[in-house]
Design an enzyme around this catalytic site. Structure first.
Site, mmCIF file in Angstrom:
data_model
loop_
_atom_site.group_PDB
_atom_site.id
_atom_site.type_symbol
_atom_site.label_atom_id
_atom_site.label_comp_id
_atom_site.label_asym_id
_atom_site.label_seq_id
_atom_site.Cartn_x
_atom_site.Cartn_y
_atom_site.Cartn_z
ATOM 1 N N CYS A 134 -2.433 -2.886 6.992
ATOM 2 C CA CYS A 134 -1.932 -2.801 8.365
ATOM 3 C C CYS A 134 -2.130 -1.375 8.898
ATOM 4 O O CYS A 134 -2.447 -0.440 8.146
ATOM 5 C CB CYS A 134 -0.462 -3.214 8.421
ATOM 6 S SG CYS A 134 0.705 -1.946 7.858
ATOM 7 N N GLU A 160 0.832 -1.206 0.000
ATOM 8 C CA GLU A 160 0.000 0.000 0.000
ATOM 9 C C GLU A 160 0.862 1.249 0.000
ATOM 10 O O GLU A 160 0.579 2.228 -0.675
ATOM 11 C CB GLU A 160 -0.925 0.005 1.225
ATOM 12 C CG GLU A 160 -1.927 -1.133 1.265
ATOM 13 C CD GLU A 160 -1.403 -2.364 1.993
ATOM 14 O OE1 GLU A 160 -0.179 -2.659 1.935
ATOM 15 O OE2 GLU A 160 -2.224 -3.052 2.628
#
Ligand SMILES: [Zn+2]
Length: 138
Positions: free
Chosen positions: A91, A60
């Site tokens: 996360c 990401e």
């Protein structure tokens, strides 16, 4: 929801899936691909690990950083592809980085997919409620 369903942004999900195949994850073998849509374009990322484990970076974040380097600062949508079932959400560190480039986190959809066609999605606001935005900084 983890049942197969129709993608809201098929191009974005295809980009995340393609990026997953380019992940460098020889240690965890947990390959992750991500794609973000910003300024109408798609930017890809994958997790990149290191023999010095803490130096690894998530998919990401590599995708967001690619967007920022191209001058696209405002995220519109995010897709993440893993082999996990149900599909894995970003996360905490990545949620914070996504928030940095999402002036309205209720308007940014984050979709997690896997190669089995399972899909989960949230708004970024749902993933990081009351996140630190920097508005508190002097
Ligand atoms: Zn992460």
């Amino acid at each position: 929801m983890t049942a197969p369903s129709e993608p809201a942004d098929a191009a974005l999900e295809a980009a995340a899936s393609g990026a997953q195949r380019r992940a460098y994850a020889p240690y965890s073998r947990f390959r992750v691909g991500a794609a973000v849509r910003a300024a109408g374009e798609i930017f890809e990322g994958a997790n990149i690990e290191n023999a010095s484990y803490p130096l690894a970076i998530c998919a990401e974040r590599t995708a967001v950083f690619a967007a920022v380097l191209s001058g696209a600062y405002r995220l519109e949508a995010v897709a993440v592809c893993t082999d996990a079932s149900p599909p894995s959400s970003p996360c905490g560190a990545c949620r914070q980085v996504l928030l940095e480039f999402a002036p309205d986190p209720t308007a940014v959809t984050v979709t997690a997919i896997n190669p089995r066609g399972e899909r989960r999605s949230w708004t970024l606001a749902e993933l990081i409620p009351d996140g630190f935005s920097g508005k508190e900084l002097p």
